[in-house]
Design a protein around this motif. Sequence first.
Motif, PDB file in Angstrom:
ATOM      1  N   THR A 405       0.832  -1.209   0.000  1.00  0.00           N
ATOM      2  CA  THR A 405       0.000   0.000   0.000  1.00  0.00           C
ATOM      3  C   THR A 405       0.864   1.255   0.000  1.00  0.00           C
ATOM      4  O   THR A 405       0.582   2.215  -0.723  1.00  0.00           O
ATOM      5  CB  THR A 405      -0.954  -0.013   1.214  1.00  0.00           C
ATOM      6  OG1 THR A 405      -1.827  -1.131   1.108  1.00  0.00           O
ATOM      7  CG2 THR A 405      -1.790   1.264   1.273  1.00  0.00           C
ATOM      8  N   ASP A 408       2.140   1.757  -3.438  1.00  0.00           N
ATOM      9  CA  ASP A 408       1.086   2.271  -4.328  1.00  0.00           C
ATOM     10  C   ASP A 408       0.901   3.778  -4.144  1.00  0.00           C
ATOM     11  O   ASP A 408       0.764   4.521  -5.111  1.00  0.00           O
ATOM     12  CB  ASP A 408      -0.243   1.549  -4.048  1.00  0.00           C
ATOM     13  CG  ASP A 408      -0.374   0.259  -4.851  1.00  0.00           C
ATOM     14  OD1 ASP A 408      -0.082   0.290  -6.061  1.00  0.00           O
ATOM     15  OD2 ASP A 408      -0.760  -0.773  -4.279  1.00  0.00           O
ATOM     16  N   HIS A 518      -3.947   2.241  -9.102  1.00  0.00           N
ATOM     17  CA  HIS A 518      -3.316   2.096  -7.778  1.00  0.00           C
ATOM     18  C   HIS A 518      -4.360   2.142  -6.667  1.00  0.00           C
ATOM     19  O   HIS A 518      -4.239   1.443  -5.650  1.00  0.00           O
ATOM     20  CB  HIS A 518      -2.258   3.178  -7.569  1.00  0.00           C
ATOM     21  CG  HIS A 518      -1.015   2.979  -8.388  1.00  0.00           C
ATOM     22  ND1 HIS A 518      -0.165   1.916  -8.200  1.00  0.00           N
ATOM     23  CD2 HIS A 518      -0.490   3.704  -9.415  1.00  0.00           C
ATOM     24  CE1 HIS A 518       0.843   1.991  -9.076  1.00  0.00           C
ATOM     25  NE2 HIS A 518       0.662   3.068  -9.828  1.00  0.00           N
ATOM     26  N   ASN A 521      -5.743  -1.242  -6.427  1.00  0.00           N
ATOM     27  CA  ASN A 521      -4.811  -2.134  -5.715  1.00  0.00           C
ATOM     28  C   ASN A 521      -4.998  -2.037  -4.203  1.00  0.00           C
ATOM     29  O   ASN A 521      -5.009  -3.044  -3.487  1.00  0.00           O
ATOM     30  CB  ASN A 521      -3.358  -1.781  -6.060  1.00  0.00           C
ATOM     31  CG  ASN A 521      -2.997  -2.116  -7.492  1.00  0.00           C
ATOM     32  OD1 ASN A 521      -3.695  -2.883  -8.142  1.00  0.00           O
ATOM     33  ND2 ASN A 521      -1.912  -1.546  -7.981  1.00  0.00           N
TER      34      ASN A 521
END
Length: 535
Positions: A405, A408, A518, A521
């Motif tokens: 994370t 991202d 992103h 994601n």
Amino acid sequence: MGGLGLFLYGMNLMGEGLQKSAGTRLKAIIKLLTSNIFMGVLVGTGVTAVIQSSSATTVMVVGFVNAGIMTLKQAIGVIMGANIGTTVTAQLVSFNLNGMAPVALGIGIVLYLFGKNPKVKHISEILIGFGMLFTGMEFMKDAVEPLRDYKGFTDMLVSFGQYPILGLLLGFGITAIVQSSSASMGMLVALAAEGLIPLNAALPILYGQNIGTCVTSLLSSIGANKNAKRAAVIHLIFNVLGTVLFLIFLNKPVVSLVTGMDPGNVARQIANTHTLFNIISVLILLPFNNIIIKMAMRIIPDKAEDEEDIKTVKYIDDKMLEIPSIALINTIKETYRMGNKAKESLDCSISAIIEKSDEYLGKVFVKEETVNELQKIILNYLLKLSKTAALDEDSREAVDNLFNTVNDIERIGDHAKNIAELSQIMIDGDLEFSEQGKNQLEEIYNYVISAYSSALEAFKNDDINLAYKVFRIEEKVDMMEKTCRASHMYRLNNNLCSIDNGVVFLDIITALERVSDHAVNIAKRVIAQKKHFVE
């Protein structure tokens, strides 16, 4: 030295085992801190009893205050409670449980070698730590036993009853060096168990130990903000005031009470005095908590010329690694904060495009530097956290997800920077989008920022519904991207925009679409982790 080493290692191992057994329940315990000062005292007592160290608890409190997630009002309650919690170790070692030490070690080692279940391993660590603690205690008693025949040593110890200031300084010095009041208390109990030190000589040393334990929290506040320094000073003020009260007013009544409870056992008398000292100090000083806070604020004052401390990180602190579950919560907060910095950068980059503004352009590059710095700090912190033995399986998966994370979010910051560089091309080349191009750019950006904002909120609140919302917005972004490309080709074919404008426009659309990817994601990991926990 060998006995002290075993004692310290055993205490640490037992504390770690207890902490692992408590697991994620410590998260719920810390949430109670926001209630009131009385709940803070209870939590401070409980947490310190579990981790076997008032120094570790107060260091964490300093870290919480530094991160802005605990007020001084909450901190003072936890600090007072920590002083009560630390008496558990002294009570434990004052009993003659030496016969149980080999049994605990034997059972603990067998469980550790042959136990497969993590819970069994945690219990084995508690037993091994317990056994080592008392083995170390026995080593210290055996080491000091020959000193009974050395009159110079016994006379020196007795003199501390006549010159309490010397005893205070000795207790303070030993605890400041060892960095553990429990360890220095163990040494004192070892001397008392061998009949080397009378109670009246031991008490000034005991009071000095309570002041010496403040050194750890004071050292931990170096480099922290003003309120964190004040939290450390509150710990010192509380222990100094308690010592003054006992030396001047309460020494005789407490001595009479503890000698009446255990007439012939000086070790038990010392342990009971230690417990009474901390409980009575809390009862007397708790109503004056606001005055203690004001004293700390006088010692560490606000300066008119000082601005708010501006630091790259706000929530994460190495001190919090003592309780991994809390460190994880704070890393999530820091990552969310990093995500908002990237969002601000994205906002500024689009404003720089639409308004052709150098001011917004400059802000993007400053914010991007902050995002990059946060990425490095958070990833290093996560690496330390992942190596913590007390981390449970679910938390390890959360740490792994955080690594991705954070990356991202950093890539989103990079895309914001790329858009800013495209706006620089527009400003330098005096390029202008058509009205339709501007409208489409704003429309797709609104979808993208909505997807990213929803992903961040889903990540912060562990909200699976918001995470699914990101997927629905992503579909609109993909459709909008195709529409923008088709419209651009129409304008280009009809000479409504230049090739230079078109290249910049398409690059911006591509960057925005990748930001949306992103965001997806981040949302995917929220959903996957939620499903794993449910299973």
